[in-house]
Design a protein around this motif. Sequence first.
Motif, PDB file in Angstrom:
ATOM      1  N   GLN A 113      -3.849 -11.579  46.545  1.00 27.07           N
ATOM      2  CA  GLN A 113      -4.016 -10.232  46.015  1.00 27.07           C
ATOM      3  C   GLN A 113      -2.742  -9.731  45.343  1.00 27.07           C
ATOM      4  OE1 GLN A 113      -4.650  -7.466  49.220  1.00 27.07           O
ATOM      5  NE2 GLN A 113      -3.024  -8.318  50.470  1.00 27.07           N
ATOM      6  N   ALA A 114      -2.867  -8.605  44.682  1.00 23.60           N
ATOM      7  CA  ALA A 114      -1.726  -7.991  44.014  1.00 23.60           C
ATOM      8  C   ALA A 114      -0.664  -7.578  45.025  1.00 23.60           C
ATOM      9  CB  ALA A 114      -2.197  -6.779  43.219  1.00 23.60           C
ATOM     10  N   ILE A 115       0.575  -7.574  44.560  1.00 19.82           N
ATOM     11  CA  ILE A 115       1.717  -7.103  45.342  1.00 19.82           C
ATOM     12  C   ILE A 115       2.293  -5.898  44.607  1.00 19.82           C
ATOM     13  CG2 ILE A 115       4.050  -7.667  46.121  1.00 19.82           C
ATOM     14  CD1 ILE A 115       3.078 -10.593  46.388  1.00 19.82           C
ATOM     15  N   ILE A 116       2.457  -4.794  45.318  1.00 17.71           N
ATOM     16  CA  ILE A 116       2.914  -3.554  44.701  1.00 17.71           C
ATOM     17  C   ILE A 116       4.410  -3.385  44.917  1.00 17.71           C
ATOM     18  CG2 ILE A 116       2.541  -1.069  44.534  1.00 17.71           C
ATOM     19  CD1 ILE A 116       0.049  -2.772  43.968  1.00 17.71           C
ATOM     20  N   VAL A 117       5.114  -3.045  43.839  1.00 18.25           N
ATOM     21  CA  VAL A 117       6.550  -2.745  43.919  1.00 18.25           C
ATOM     22  C   VAL A 117       6.741  -1.311  43.428  1.00 18.25           C
ATOM     23  CG1 VAL A 117       8.876  -3.404  43.243  1.00 18.25           C
ATOM     24  CG2 VAL A 117       7.094  -5.172  43.469  1.00 18.25           C
ATOM     25  N   ALA A 169      -2.570   5.081  50.450  1.00 16.33           N
ATOM     26  CA  ALA A 169      -3.876   4.477  50.156  1.00 16.33           C
ATOM     27  C   ALA A 169      -3.738   2.980  49.906  1.00 16.33           C
ATOM     28  CB  ALA A 169      -4.503   5.163  48.948  1.00 16.33           C
ATOM     29  N   LEU A 170      -2.709   2.593  49.167  1.00 17.31           N
ATOM     30  CA  LEU A 170      -2.490   1.174  48.889  1.00 17.31           C
ATOM     31  C   LEU A 170      -2.097   0.425  50.162  1.00 17.31           C
ATOM     32  CD1 LEU A 170      -0.576   1.611  45.537  1.00 17.31           C
ATOM     33  CD2 LEU A 170      -2.799   0.485  45.794  1.00 17.31           C
ATOM     34  N   LYS A 171      -1.288   1.064  50.976  1.00 18.62           N
ATOM     35  CA  LYS A 171      -0.865   0.447  52.231  1.00 18.62           C
ATOM     36  C   LYS A 171      -2.067   0.233  53.157  1.00 18.62           C
ATOM     37  CE  LYS A 171       2.436   1.153  56.027  1.00 18.62           C
ATOM     38  NZ  LYS A 171       1.463   1.276  57.131  1.00 18.62           N
ATOM     39  N   GLN A 172      -2.901   1.258  53.279  1.00 23.69           N
ATOM     40  CA  GLN A 172      -4.067   1.166  54.158  1.00 23.69           C
ATOM     41  C   GLN A 172      -5.078   0.144  53.645  1.00 23.69           C
ATOM     42  OE1 GLN A 172      -5.458   5.207  54.613  1.00 23.69           O
ATOM     43  NE2 GLN A 172      -3.535   5.877  55.563  1.00 23.69           N
ATOM     44  N   ALA A 173      -5.079  -0.075  52.340  1.00 22.16           N
ATOM     45  CA  ALA A 173      -5.983  -1.071  51.762  1.00 22.16           C
ATOM     46  C   ALA A 173      -5.461  -2.492  51.959  1.00 22.16           C
ATOM     47  CB  ALA A 173      -6.188  -0.797  50.280  1.00 22.16           C
ATOM     48  N   GLY A 174      -4.241  -2.610  52.477  1.00 13.93           N
ATOM     49  CA  GLY A 174      -3.716  -3.920  52.812  1.00 13.93           C
ATOM     50  C   GLY A 174      -2.855  -4.595  51.765  1.00 13.93           C
ATOM     51  N   TYR A 175      -2.510  -3.871  50.705  1.00 15.30           N
ATOM     52  CA  TYR A 175      -1.672  -4.481  49.680  1.00 15.30           C
ATOM     53  C   TYR A 175      -0.219  -4.553  50.158  1.00 15.30           C
ATOM     54  CZ  TYR A 175      -5.618  -3.954  46.553  1.00 15.30           C
ATOM     55  OH  TYR A 175      -6.866  -4.056  45.981  1.00 15.30           O
ATOM     56  N   GLU A 196       2.987 -12.604  37.760  1.00 15.99           N
ATOM     57  CA  GLU A 196       1.882 -11.804  37.235  1.00 15.99           C
ATOM     58  C   GLU A 196       1.095 -11.080  38.321  1.00 15.99           C
ATOM     59  OE1 GLU A 196       0.559 -16.222  37.186  1.00 15.99           O
ATOM     60  OE2 GLU A 196       2.375 -15.052  36.748  1.00 15.99           O
ATOM     61  N   GLN A 197       1.317 -11.425  39.575  1.00 18.37           N
ATOM     62  CA  GLN A 197       0.667 -10.707  40.676  1.00 18.37           C
ATOM     63  C   GLN A 197       1.409  -9.429  41.056  1.00 18.37           C
ATOM     64  OE1 GLN A 197       0.475 -14.692  42.949  1.00 18.37           O
ATOM     65  NE2 GLN A 197      -0.916 -13.337  44.016  1.00 18.37           N
ATOM     66  N   LEU A 198       2.619  -9.290  40.568  1.00 15.39           N
ATOM     67  CA  LEU A 198       3.432  -8.122  40.927  1.00 15.39           C
ATOM     68  C   LEU A 198       3.084  -6.964  40.010  1.00 15.39           C
ATOM     69  CD1 LEU A 198       6.919  -9.842  41.388  1.00 15.39           C
ATOM     70  CD2 LEU A 198       4.920  -9.845  42.898  1.00 15.39           C
ATOM     71  N   ILE A 199       2.866  -5.812  40.605  1.00 19.53           N
ATOM     72  CA  ILE A 199       2.595  -4.587  39.841  1.00 19.53           C
ATOM     73  C   ILE A 199       3.693  -3.580  40.176  1.00 19.53           C
ATOM     74  CG2 ILE A 199       0.965  -2.742  39.333  1.00 19.53           C
ATOM     75  CD1 ILE A 199      -1.279  -4.557  40.300  1.00 19.53           C
ATOM     76  N   PHE A 200       4.490  -3.259  39.176  1.00 17.01           N
ATOM     77  CA  PHE A 200       5.623  -2.363  39.351  1.00 17.01           C
ATOM     78  C   PHE A 200       5.255  -0.973  38.866  1.00 17.01           C
ATOM     79  CE2 PHE A 200      10.028  -1.032  37.790  1.00 17.01           C
ATOM     80  CZ  PHE A 200      10.436  -0.639  39.049  1.00 17.01           C
ATOM     81  N   ILE A 201       5.589   0.039  39.674  1.00 15.09           N
ATOM     82  CA  ILE A 201       5.286   1.437  39.346  1.00 15.09           C
ATOM     83  C   ILE A 201       6.603   2.190  39.237  1.00 15.09           C
ATOM     84  CG2 ILE A 201       4.137   3.544  40.127  1.00 15.09           C
ATOM     85  CD1 ILE A 201       2.246   1.701  41.771  1.00 15.09           C
ATOM     86  N   ASP A 202       6.928   2.680  38.041  1.00 11.88           N
ATOM     87  CA  ASP A 202       8.212   3.346  37.805  1.00 11.88           C
ATOM     88  C   ASP A 202       8.010   4.509  36.849  1.00 11.88           C
ATOM     89  OD1 ASP A 202      10.986   3.875  36.708  1.00 11.88           O
ATOM     90  OD2 ASP A 202      11.485   2.149  37.966  1.00 11.88           O
ATOM     91  N   ASP A 203       8.714   5.618  37.100  1.00 10.05           N
ATOM     92  CA  ASP A 203       8.544   6.785  36.243  1.00 10.05           C
ATOM     93  C   ASP A 203       9.334   6.695  34.943  1.00 10.05           C
ATOM     94  OD1 ASP A 203      11.015   7.139  37.651  1.00 10.05           O
ATOM     95  OD2 ASP A 203      10.974   9.270  37.127  1.00 10.05           O
ATOM     96  N   ASN A 243       8.900  -7.512  30.829  1.00 12.14           N
ATOM     97  CA  ASN A 243       9.679  -8.531  30.121  1.00 12.14           C
ATOM     98  C   ASN A 243       9.917  -9.783  30.964  1.00 12.14           C
ATOM     99  OD1 ASN A 243       9.849  -6.799  27.938  1.00 12.14           O
ATOM    100  ND2 ASN A 243      11.931  -6.121  28.364  1.00 12.14           N
ATOM    101  N   VAL A 244       9.807  -9.659  32.293  1.00 12.99           N
ATOM    102  CA  VAL A 244       9.993 -10.836  33.151  1.00 12.99           C
ATOM    103  C   VAL A 244       8.660 -11.332  33.711  1.00 12.99           C
ATOM    104  CG1 VAL A 244      12.373 -10.234  33.722  1.00 12.99           C
ATOM    105  CG2 VAL A 244      10.521  -9.418  35.204  1.00 12.99           C
ATOM    106  N   GLY A 245       7.561 -10.868  33.120  1.00  6.31           N
ATOM    107  CA  GLY A 245       6.254 -11.419  33.463  1.00  6.31           C
ATOM    108  C   GLY A 245       5.458 -10.660  34.503  1.00  6.31           C
ATOM    109  N   TRP A 246       5.995  -9.503  34.953  1.00  5.74           N
ATOM    110  CA  TRP A 246       5.239  -8.691  35.898  1.00  5.74           C
ATOM    111  C   TRP A 246       4.238  -7.827  35.130  1.00  5.74           C
ATOM    112  CZ3 TRP A 246       9.035  -5.981  39.843  1.00  5.74           C
ATOM    113  CH2 TRP A 246       9.919  -6.938  40.368  1.00  5.74           C
ATOM    114  N   GLN A 247       3.293  -7.253  35.868  1.00  8.71           N
ATOM    115  CA  GLN A 247       2.521  -6.127  35.358  1.00  8.71           C
ATOM    116  C   GLN A 247       3.275  -4.852  35.752  1.00  8.71           C
ATOM    117  OE1 GLN A 247      -1.903  -6.660  35.462  1.00  8.71           O
ATOM    118  NE2 GLN A 247      -1.384  -8.091  37.111  1.00  8.71           N
ATOM    119  N   ALA A 248       3.147  -3.827  34.960  1.00  8.45           N
ATOM    120  CA  ALA A 248       3.902  -2.604  35.249  1.00  8.45           C
ATOM    121  C   ALA A 248       3.152  -1.391  34.746  1.00  8.45           C
ATOM    122  CB  ALA A 248       5.292  -2.657  34.616  1.00  8.45           C
TER     123      ALA A 248
END
Length: 206
Positions: A2-6, A96-102, A164-171, A181-186
Motif C-alpha cells: 500500500q501507499a506510504i504517507i510522508v 484518518a490515514l493512520k486509522q486506515a492503516g497507512y 512511487e509508493q511514497l506520497i508526500f504532503i507539503d504546503d 523529482n526523485v520519483g515520489w508522488q506528491a
Amino acid sequence: MQAIIVFDFGGVLFDWNPDYLYQSLIPDEAERARFLEHVCNPAWNIEQDRGRPIAEAIAIKATEYPHYAEQIAAFYQRWPETLRGLLPEGMALYQALKQAGYPIFGLTNWSDETFPYAWENYPFLHEITDIVVSGRIGLIKPDPAIYHTMYQRILQHYPEAKPEQLIFIDDAAHNAQGARNVGWQAIHHTSAGETAARLRELGLAF
C-alpha cells in the motif's frame, strides 16, 4: 504494498507563524511586515532549519540590525509563541490515514534546537514511524538528498518500498515538486479537503 504517507509538518499539521509572536513585539503592522521580510525573514530562518546554530544566527542579524537586537533575540527566546498549535483539519486527515492503516512518516524543515519543544509537547509525533528533521542532518527541502535520506529511513521499516509508493504532503509547492523529482508522488497541500480528494484520486481508502 500500500501507499506510504510522508507528512510535512508546518502548514499541514502545525500552525506556525512568526507573526503570532511579533504582533506584540512590533505592534505597528507596516513595521512588523518590514521586519519579517528583511530581518527575521524566511531566508534567515531556513538556515537554522539547515543546521546553523541559533546563537550564530542571532549574532549575525543583531550585528546587521543592532537597533532590533532585542526583537531578533526574541525569535528564539520566545519561539514557542510562534507555534499556535495544531491545525485541526490537517490533524483529522492524519488521524484518518493512520486509522486506515497507512504507514506514516514525517519530513520537516525544522531547527534541531527547536524541534525538541514540539516533540515534548505534541505526543502524536511519537506515533509517527520515523521523522527526518532537516536541522539534524544538515539538509533542507527541496534538496534531493533529503528525500533520499527519508527514503533510506523508510526502507529500514519497509524494505520493499518503491519511490512511487511514497506520497508526500507539503504546503510548499517547490517542496512537493522536489519529491516528484526523485520519483515520489506528491501533493501541494492547500487545504485538508483538497488533499483528501487528491489522495482518494490516487486510490487511497480512508
